[in-house]
Design a protein around this motif. Structure first.
Motif, PDB file in Angstrom:
ATOM      1  N   LEU A 190       0.843  -1.128   0.104  1.00 40.39           N
ATOM      2  CA  LEU A 190       0.069  -0.028   0.153  1.00 40.39           C
ATOM      3  C   LEU A 190       0.688   1.328  -0.027  1.00 40.39           C
ATOM      4  CD1 LEU A 190      -2.900   1.511   0.505  1.00 40.39           C
ATOM      5  CD2 LEU A 190      -2.358   1.233   2.640  1.00 40.39           C
ATOM      6  N   ILE A 191       1.821   1.312   0.899  1.00 36.69           N
ATOM      7  CA  ILE A 191       2.628   2.362   0.965  1.00 36.69           C
ATOM      8  C   ILE A 191       3.472   2.716  -0.252  1.00 36.69           C
ATOM      9  CG2 ILE A 191       4.643   3.540   1.987  1.00 36.69           C
ATOM     10  CD1 ILE A 191       3.366   2.508   4.791  1.00 36.69           C
ATOM     11  N   ASN A 192       4.143   1.646  -0.969  1.00 44.65           N
ATOM     12  CA  ASN A 192       4.806   1.840  -2.006  1.00 44.65           C
ATOM     13  C   ASN A 192       3.837   2.183  -3.177  1.00 44.65           C
ATOM     14  OD1 ASN A 192       7.057   1.239  -4.053  1.00 44.65           O
ATOM     15  ND2 ASN A 192       5.816  -0.144  -4.728  1.00 44.65           N
ATOM     16  N   TRP A 193       2.615   1.857  -3.142  1.00 49.82           N
ATOM     17  CA  TRP A 193       1.782   2.433  -4.367  1.00 49.82           C
ATOM     18  C   TRP A 193       1.460   3.969  -4.113  1.00 49.82           C
ATOM     19  CZ3 TRP A 193      -3.201   4.595  -3.701  1.00 49.82           C
ATOM     20  CH2 TRP A 193      -3.762   4.909  -4.871  1.00 49.82           C
ATOM     21  N   CYS A 194       1.215   4.180  -2.737  1.00 47.45           N
ATOM     22  CA  CYS A 194       0.913   5.724  -2.523  1.00 47.45           C
ATOM     23  C   CYS A 194       2.330   6.574  -2.867  1.00 47.45           C
ATOM     24  CB  CYS A 194       0.683   5.913  -0.969  1.00 47.45           C
ATOM     25  SG  CYS A 194      -0.822   5.139  -0.309  1.00 47.45           S
ATOM     26  N   LEU A 195       3.281   5.869  -2.602  1.00 46.17           N
ATOM     27  CA  LEU A 195       4.630   6.820  -2.782  1.00 46.17           C
ATOM     28  C   LEU A 195       4.508   7.266  -4.350  1.00 46.17           C
ATOM     29  CD1 LEU A 195       7.177   5.426  -0.466  1.00 46.17           C
ATOM     30  CD2 LEU A 195       6.101   7.545  -0.303  1.00 46.17           C
ATOM     31  N   GLY A 196       4.046   5.918  -5.120  1.00 45.78           N
ATOM     32  CA  GLY A 196       4.312   6.092  -6.482  1.00 45.78           C
ATOM     33  C   GLY A 196       3.280   7.090  -7.265  1.00 45.78           C
ATOM     34  N   GLU A 197       2.150   7.310  -6.660  1.00 49.49           N
ATOM     35  CA  GLU A 197       1.300   8.375  -6.892  1.00 49.49           C
ATOM     36  C   GLU A 197       1.715   9.895  -6.416  1.00 49.49           C
ATOM     37  OE1 GLU A 197      -2.059   7.620  -8.182  1.00 49.49           O
ATOM     38  OE2 GLU A 197      -0.720   6.046  -8.645  1.00 49.49           O
ATOM     39  N   MET A 198       2.713   9.846  -5.515  1.00 47.14           N
ATOM     40  CA  MET A 198       3.121  11.151  -5.112  1.00 47.14           C
ATOM     41  C   MET A 198       4.471  11.555  -5.946  1.00 47.14           C
ATOM     42  SD  MET A 198       2.407  11.677  -1.215  1.00 47.14           S
ATOM     43  CE  MET A 198       2.337  10.008  -0.696  1.00 47.14           C
ATOM     44  N   ILE A 199       4.829  10.740  -6.889  1.00 50.37           N
ATOM     45  CA  ILE A 199       5.997  11.351  -7.776  1.00 50.37           C
ATOM     46  C   ILE A 199       5.735  12.781  -8.315  1.00 50.37           C
ATOM     47  CG2 ILE A 199       7.357  10.817  -9.864  1.00 50.37           C
ATOM     48  CD1 ILE A 199       7.106   7.825  -9.074  1.00 50.37           C
ATOM     49  N   PRO A 200       4.531  12.875  -9.045  1.00 49.61           N
ATOM     50  CA  PRO A 200       4.533  14.243  -9.417  1.00 49.61           C
ATOM     51  C   PRO A 200       4.269  15.192  -8.660  1.00 49.61           C
ATOM     52  CG  PRO A 200       2.779  12.825 -10.481  1.00 49.61           C
ATOM     53  CD  PRO A 200       3.267  12.142  -9.209  1.00 49.61           C
ATOM     54  N   LEU A 201       4.114  14.942  -7.300  1.00 53.38           N
ATOM     55  CA  LEU A 201       4.213  16.119  -6.138  1.00 53.38           C
ATOM     56  C   LEU A 201       5.678  16.374  -5.594  1.00 53.38           C
ATOM     57  CD1 LEU A 201       0.986  15.375  -4.284  1.00 53.38           C
ATOM     58  CD2 LEU A 201       1.333  17.203  -5.647  1.00 53.38           C
ATOM     59  N   LEU A 202       6.349  15.377  -5.621  1.00 53.92           N
ATOM     60  CA  LEU A 202       7.549  15.264  -4.642  1.00 53.92           C
ATOM     61  C   LEU A 202       8.793  14.885  -5.488  1.00 53.92           C
ATOM     62  CD1 LEU A 202       6.491  13.372  -1.398  1.00 53.92           C
ATOM     63  CD2 LEU A 202       6.490  15.833  -1.950  1.00 53.92           C
ATOM     64  N   GLY A 203       8.749  14.445  -6.556  1.00 51.80           N
ATOM     65  CA  GLY A 203       9.769  14.148  -7.650  1.00 51.80           C
ATOM     66  C   GLY A 203      10.309  12.781  -7.424  1.00 51.80           C
ATOM     67  N   GLU A 204      10.848  12.259  -8.572  1.00 47.04           N
ATOM     68  CA  GLU A 204      10.981  10.865  -8.760  1.00 47.04           C
ATOM     69  C   GLU A 204      12.303  10.549  -7.868  1.00 47.04           C
ATOM     70  OE1 GLU A 204      11.533   6.856 -11.813  1.00 47.04           O
ATOM     71  OE2 GLU A 204      11.169   9.023 -12.440  1.00 47.04           O
ATOM     72  N   ALA A 205      13.260  11.645  -7.464  1.00 44.34           N
ATOM     73  CA  ALA A 205      14.417  11.253  -7.033  1.00 44.34           C
ATOM     74  C   ALA A 205      14.163  11.053  -5.380  1.00 44.34           C
ATOM     75  CB  ALA A 205      15.478  12.219  -7.245  1.00 44.34           C
ATOM     76  N   HIS A 206      13.393  11.864  -5.015  1.00 41.49           N
ATOM     77  CA  HIS A 206      12.909  11.850  -3.309  1.00 41.49           C
ATOM     78  C   HIS A 206      12.036  10.621  -3.304  1.00 41.49           C
ATOM     79  CE1 HIS A 206      12.312  13.368   0.425  1.00 41.49           C
ATOM     80  NE2 HIS A 206      11.008  13.513   0.317  1.00 41.49           N
ATOM     81  N   ILE A 207      11.212  10.358  -4.022  1.00 40.78           N
ATOM     82  CA  ILE A 207      10.550   9.186  -3.704  1.00 40.78           C
ATOM     83  C   ILE A 207      11.512   7.965  -3.670  1.00 40.78           C
ATOM     84  CG2 ILE A 207       8.569   7.368  -4.846  1.00 40.78           C
ATOM     85  CD1 ILE A 207       7.600   9.871  -3.385  1.00 40.78           C
ATOM     86  N   THR A 208      12.232   7.922  -4.664  1.00 41.81           N
ATOM     87  CA  THR A 208      13.394   6.544  -4.586  1.00 41.81           C
ATOM     88  C   THR A 208      14.057   6.613  -3.373  1.00 41.81           C
ATOM     89  OG1 THR A 208      13.676   6.897  -6.867  1.00 41.81           O
ATOM     90  CG2 THR A 208      15.292   5.819  -5.839  1.00 41.81           C
ATOM     91  N   THR A 209      14.264   7.831  -2.837  1.00 38.81           N
ATOM     92  CA  THR A 209      15.179   8.039  -1.321  1.00 38.81           C
ATOM     93  C   THR A 209      14.091   7.380  -0.341  1.00 38.81           C
ATOM     94  OG1 THR A 209      16.402   9.740  -2.186  1.00 38.81           O
ATOM     95  CG2 THR A 209      16.130   9.563   0.369  1.00 38.81           C
ATOM     96  N   LEU A 210      12.718   7.694  -0.514  1.00 41.49           N
ATOM     97  CA  LEU A 210      11.996   7.245   0.688  1.00 41.49           C
ATOM     98  C   LEU A 210      11.589   5.840   0.736  1.00 41.49           C
ATOM     99  CD1 LEU A 210       9.263  10.230   0.655  1.00 41.49           C
ATOM    100  CD2 LEU A 210      11.155   9.748   2.226  1.00 41.49           C
ATOM    101  N   ARG A 211      11.633   5.279  -0.684  1.00 39.37           N
ATOM    102  CA  ARG A 211      11.318   3.998  -0.674  1.00 39.37           C
ATOM    103  C   ARG A 211      12.594   2.968  -0.267  1.00 39.37           C
ATOM    104  NH1 ARG A 211       8.603   4.258  -6.955  1.00 39.37           N
ATOM    105  NH2 ARG A 211       6.389   3.765  -6.207  1.00 39.37           N
ATOM    106  N   GLN A 212      13.833   3.652  -0.565  1.00 36.23           N
ATOM    107  CA  GLN A 212      14.941   2.916  -0.100  1.00 36.23           C
ATOM    108  C   GLN A 212      15.039   2.731   1.586  1.00 36.23           C
ATOM    109  OE1 GLN A 212      17.676   1.374  -1.484  1.00 36.23           O
ATOM    110  NE2 GLN A 212      18.483   0.932   0.522  1.00 36.23           N
ATOM    111  N   SER A 213      14.560   4.035   2.140  1.00 33.53           N
ATOM    112  CA  SER A 213      14.441   4.038   3.698  1.00 33.53           C
ATOM    113  C   SER A 213      13.237   3.199   4.088  1.00 33.53           C
ATOM    114  CB  SER A 213      14.306   5.322   4.115  1.00 33.53           C
ATOM    115  OG  SER A 213      13.101   6.138   3.727  1.00 33.53           O
TER     116      SER A 213
END
Length: 262
Positions: A190-213
């Motif tokens: 669920l959280i992974n899907w949510c983060l993917g949906e927020m790429i337009p808001l936060l940017g792909e690089a930041h989402i990649t960092t959050l997914r790593q953590s």
């Protein structure tokens, strides 16, 4: 007498300021959600009157109350297959998917897009249950968490996991009918899907960092064990769920489109 009057006036002013702050935070969160995922406002309310039937976690997680909710949900799920033996593990898995699936997305969106962070303490949350026994709508009493406001996005996700989600998982695990790892597996997806949906808001690089953590660090930002660790894994260039949620074992419940068993 003058001192007492002044003290009362100061108290009224401070209280009015806090009410204004809470309403301002609630309005900002509503606006963000309305501009991105407006449908989420159907399942979450900020600083609105709580209906009498809504319950806090401390109320619904009492053994008798939770048993009643799960029994009602079981009757709903098995309504067309009453003769089948009932399986509580997949039932609780799906019940938890409803609960966390409605609660987490708007909270995660608010935490990662708003300057001020709200308190995630369970006593500020009420949930209204559907007639079938599963969660239907959340009512949140907005209180600013000054410590969390000063923290970064990874720390805010840690707070979401440890303060808002963990007590729910623990309450369901206490029934003895489900292992918390299954609920965390569903929650990671669920959280992974949510983060993917927020790429337009936060940017792909930041989402990649959050997914790593979130998914590839064994400890959360506060040093505690990370229950989301490897709940999603990289497969064919995409992050996918690691384990099956077991919902396919329930009658008349469709298998997930990306079920691991396929």
């Amino acid at each position: 007498m003058t001192y007492r009057t002044a003290s009362i006036t100061e108290h009224v002013i401070r209280r009015s300021h806090l009410v204004d702050e809470r309403d301002s935070m609630a309005n900002a969160m509503r606006e963000t959600i309305a501009n991105t995922r407006a449908h989420l406002l159907d399942v979450i309310r900020f600083n609105e009157p709580v209906p009498w039937q809504a319950q806090t976690l401390a109320e619904w997680s009492r053994p008798a109350a939770l048993q009643s909710l799960i029994a009602t949900y079981s009757d709903h799920i098995y309504r067309h297959q009453m003769a089948l033996p009932r399986e509580n593990k997949p039932l609780l898995s799906l019940w938890a998917q409803w609960y966390l699936g409605l609660m987490v997305p708007p909270l995660l969106l608010a935490l990662l897009t708003q300057k001020s962070a709200i308190s995630l303490a369970p006593e500020h949350f009420h949930v209204e249950f559907h007639e079938t026994g599963r969660a239907a709508c959340f009512w949140i009493d907005i209180q600013r968490d000054h410590q969390l406001t000063a923290q970064n996005d990874a720390q805010r996700i840690t707070a979401l996991v440890s303060q808002a989600m963990l007590p729910v998982v623990q309450a369901l695990e206490a029934t003895g009918d489900i292992n918390g790892k299954l609920i965390w597996s569903n929650s990671g997806y669920l959280i992974n899907w949510c983060l993917g949906e927020m790429i337009p808001l936060l940017g792909e690089a930041h989402i990649t960092t959050l997914r790593q953590s979130c998914f590839f660090e064994k400890q959360l930002s506060d040093g505690s064990d990370n229950p989301l660790w490897r709940t999603v894994v990289l497969r064919d260039g995409a992050l996918v769920r690691r384990t099956c949620c077991q919902r396919y074992r329930l009658p008349d419940v469709q298998q997930c489109g990306d079920c691991t068993l396929k």
